[in-house]
Design a protein around this motif. Structure first.
Motif, mmCIF file in Angstrom:
data_model
loop_
_atom_site.group_PDB
_atom_site.id
_atom_site.type_symbol
_atom_site.label_atom_id
_atom_site.label_comp_id
_atom_site.label_asym_id
_atom_site.label_seq_id
_atom_site.Cartn_x
_atom_site.Cartn_y
_atom_site.Cartn_z
ATOM 1 N N MET A 1 0.725 -1.268 0.059
ATOM 2 C CA MET A 1 0.064 0.316 -0.122
ATOM 3 C C MET A 1 0.965 1.290 0.031
ATOM 4 O O MET A 1 1.782 1.192 0.870
ATOM 5 N N SER A 2 0.685 2.134 -0.943
ATOM 6 C CA SER A 2 1.565 3.494 -1.036
ATOM 7 C C SER A 2 1.087 4.252 0.382
ATOM 8 O O SER A 2 0.023 4.345 0.780
ATOM 9 N N LYS A 3 2.202 4.883 0.773
ATOM 10 C CA LYS A 3 2.093 5.836 1.827
ATOM 11 C C LYS A 3 1.200 6.889 1.320
ATOM 12 O O LYS A 3 1.605 7.474 0.203
ATOM 13 N N VAL A 4 0.479 7.795 2.213
ATOM 14 C CA VAL A 4 -0.049 8.773 1.999
ATOM 15 C C VAL A 4 0.572 9.991 2.566
ATOM 16 O O VAL A 4 0.723 9.917 3.845
ATOM 17 N N VAL A 5 0.948 10.892 1.867
ATOM 18 C CA VAL A 5 1.680 12.010 2.366
ATOM 19 C C VAL A 5 0.851 13.162 2.077
ATOM 20 O O VAL A 5 0.496 13.820 1.100
ATOM 21 N N LEU A 6 1.208 14.039 3.007
ATOM 22 C CA LEU A 6 0.532 15.578 3.068
ATOM 23 C C LEU A 6 1.711 16.432 3.122
ATOM 24 O O LEU A 6 2.413 16.592 3.980
ATOM 25 N N ILE A 7 2.061 17.343 2.172
ATOM 26 C CA ILE A 7 2.792 18.385 2.094
ATOM 27 C C ILE A 7 2.552 19.922 2.113
ATOM 28 O O ILE A 7 1.909 20.089 1.129
ATOM 29 N N THR A 8 2.786 20.779 3.093
ATOM 30 C CA THR A 8 2.207 22.042 2.944
ATOM 31 C C THR A 8 3.280 22.881 2.044
ATOM 32 O O THR A 8 4.365 22.826 2.103
ATOM 33 N N GLY A 9 2.481 23.996 1.693
ATOM 34 C CA GLY A 9 3.204 24.909 0.880
ATOM 35 C C GLY A 9 4.067 23.988 -0.359
ATOM 36 O O GLY A 9 5.251 24.453 -0.651
ATOM 37 N N ALA A 10 3.177 23.344 -1.146
ATOM 38 C CA ALA A 10 3.649 22.694 -2.117
ATOM 39 C C ALA A 10 3.537 23.255 -3.505
ATOM 40 O O ALA A 10 3.844 22.459 -4.678
ATOM 41 N N SER A 11 3.325 24.377 -3.592
ATOM 42 C CA SER A 11 2.749 25.085 -4.877
ATOM 43 C C SER A 11 3.974 25.595 -5.666
ATOM 44 O O SER A 11 4.185 25.805 -7.046
ATOM 45 N N SER A 12 5.124 25.662 -4.935
ATOM 46 C CA SER A 12 6.473 26.063 -5.574
ATOM 47 C C SER A 12 7.759 25.641 -4.753
ATOM 48 O O SER A 12 7.420 25.108 -3.671
ATOM 49 N N ILE A 64 -8.649 14.273 3.128
ATOM 50 C CA ILE A 64 -7.548 13.162 2.951
ATOM 51 C C ILE A 64 -7.911 11.692 3.553
ATOM 52 O O ILE A 64 -7.715 10.881 2.801
ATOM 53 N N ILE A 65 -8.219 12.002 4.923
ATOM 54 C CA ILE A 65 -8.355 10.635 5.498
ATOM 55 C C ILE A 65 -9.682 10.309 4.901
ATOM 56 O O ILE A 65 -9.953 9.081 5.098
ATOM 57 N N LYS A 66 -10.788 10.802 4.850
ATOM 58 C CA LYS A 66 -11.938 10.445 4.330
ATOM 59 C C LYS A 66 -11.751 9.827 2.895
ATOM 60 O O LYS A 66 -12.407 8.513 2.548
ATOM 61 N N LYS A 67 -11.082 10.145 2.261
ATOM 62 C CA LYS A 67 -10.587 9.656 0.767
ATOM 63 C C LYS A 67 -9.758 8.530 0.807
ATOM 64 O O LYS A 67 -9.715 7.523 0.098
ATOM 65 N N GLU A 68 -8.703 8.570 1.653
ATOM 66 C CA GLU A 68 -7.683 7.427 1.573
ATOM 67 C C GLU A 68 -7.612 6.545 2.967
ATOM 68 O O GLU A 68 -6.983 5.581 2.794
ATOM 69 N N GLY A 69 -8.401 7.022 3.981
ATOM 70 C CA GLY A 69 -8.348 6.281 5.038
ATOM 71 C C GLY A 69 -7.268 6.200 6.084
ATOM 72 O O GLY A 69 -7.071 5.506 7.049
ATOM 73 N N ARG A 70 -6.196 6.872 5.730
ATOM 74 C CA ARG A 70 -5.070 7.077 6.448
ATOM 75 C C ARG A 70 -4.156 8.341 6.181
ATOM 76 O O ARG A 70 -4.483 8.864 5.094
ATOM 77 N N LEU A 71 -3.206 8.625 6.758
ATOM 78 C CA LEU A 71 -2.331 9.803 6.447
ATOM 79 C C LEU A 71 -0.931 9.134 7.244
ATOM 80 O O LEU A 71 -0.974 9.068 8.436
ATOM 81 N N ASP A 72 -0.015 9.105 6.501
ATOM 82 C CA ASP A 72 1.359 8.304 6.990
ATOM 83 C C ASP A 72 2.141 9.365 7.080
ATOM 84 O O ASP A 72 3.159 9.172 8.045
ATOM 85 N N VAL A 73 2.632 10.271 6.589
ATOM 86 C CA VAL A 73 3.449 11.294 6.516
ATOM 87 C C VAL A 73 3.124 12.920 6.533
ATOM 88 O O VAL A 73 2.147 13.165 5.420
ATOM 89 N N LEU A 74 3.445 13.507 7.224
ATOM 90 C CA LEU A 74 3.216 14.859 7.095
ATOM 91 C C LEU A 74 4.522 15.662 6.877
ATOM 92 O O LEU A 74 5.545 15.574 7.786
#
Length: 267
Positions: A1-12, A64-74
């Motif tokens: 299963m691919s890890k789910v990653v959230l990255i803030t400030g990712a537009s540049s 993200i959690i509703k869509k993926e069911g988890r959040l592995d990395v911030l």
């Protein structure tokens, strides 16, 4: 299963480089921006999040959690730069940079921790700065916010480790990004006692960014950390001189190090 990653400030800049790199490595990446614009095709989903608005943080993480069911990395990357003499910089601008670089980052951490505790696993990576290890002239406020985040990371690491959560920081040196365009620059006031020295240092800062390293090096560092079973708490990524300055500060007498820095910054 691919890890789910959230990255803030990712537009540049660094955030975007990390998001693209991890997406290419097979991670499910969600990047954030205060105002996401779909003007270019990205290999990751860009969603709205403003670290100064807790409701947007909650909405993004719930999505993200509703869509993926988890959040592995911030990856806590969103931040702002600020320059100026301490005496000349408006206090409200000082508070603004602390609200973004420190309290906003903490609010995002607080929002992901319940899910990571539920999973009994997770990694939080705070992007700090080598500037956070020392007070830099005309960048003292920026240094202070990143130094504070380094300390918060140490404390948080101990608090959440019993739940299987890892908290680390990565301190970049100078990288070739558009950070200079997004900084708040205290004006070079004609009547300022710091006018000449501040202008010289503004020019030096811009030159350092233009000659900085490729942001993909930060992406590679984050990728390695995510895949470590027991990562360290502190990582530094930058030119040898950037990292060596931290060593010098630790081993040299205070006034020697200060003299060295003043010579470097032409003071």
């Amino acid at each position: 299963m691919s890890k789910v990653v959230l990255i803030t400030g990712a537009s540049s800049g660094i955030g975007k480089s990390i998001a693209v790199f991890l997406s290419e490595k097979g991670y499910k990446v969600y990047g954030t921006s205060r105002n996401p614009i779909k003007s270019e095709k990205l290999p990751f989903e860009l969603i709205a999040l403003d670290v100064l608005k807790v409701d947007t943080i909650t909405t993004a993480i719930d999505f993200i959690i509703k869509k993926e069911g988890r959040l592995d990395v911030l990856v806590n990357n969103a931040g702002m730069g600020i320059t100026g003499p301490i005496e000349d910089t408006p206090t409200d601008k000082m508070r603004a940079v602390f609200n973004t670089n420190l309290f906003g980052t903490i609010d995002v951490m607080k929002a992901v921790l319940p899910q990571m505790r539920y999973q009994k696993a997770g990694t939080i990576i705070n992007i700090t700065s080598i500037a956070g290890y020392m007070g830099l002239p005309f960048r003292g406020l920026y240094s202070a916010t990143k130094g504070a985040l380094e300390t918060i990371t140490e404390a948080a690491s101990m608090e959440v480790k019993p739940f299987g959560i890892k908290v680390v920081n990565v301190a970049p040196g100078d990288f070739a990004t558009n950070i200079a365009a997004g900084r708040y620059h205290t004006p070079v006031f004609e009547t300022s006692a710091y006018k000449e020295n501040y202008q010289v240092n503004l020019d030096l800062m811009d030159a350092h960014v233009e000659d900085g390293m490729d942001p993909v090096e930060m992406a590679k560092a984050v990728y390695k950390i995510i895949n470590k079973k027991n990562p360290k708490i502190h990582y530094k990524v930058g030119a040898s001189l950037d990292k060596f300055s931290i060593v010098l500060k630790r081993i040299l007498p205070d006034l020697w190090f200060e003299k060295l820095m003043m010579n470097h910054y032409k003071l």
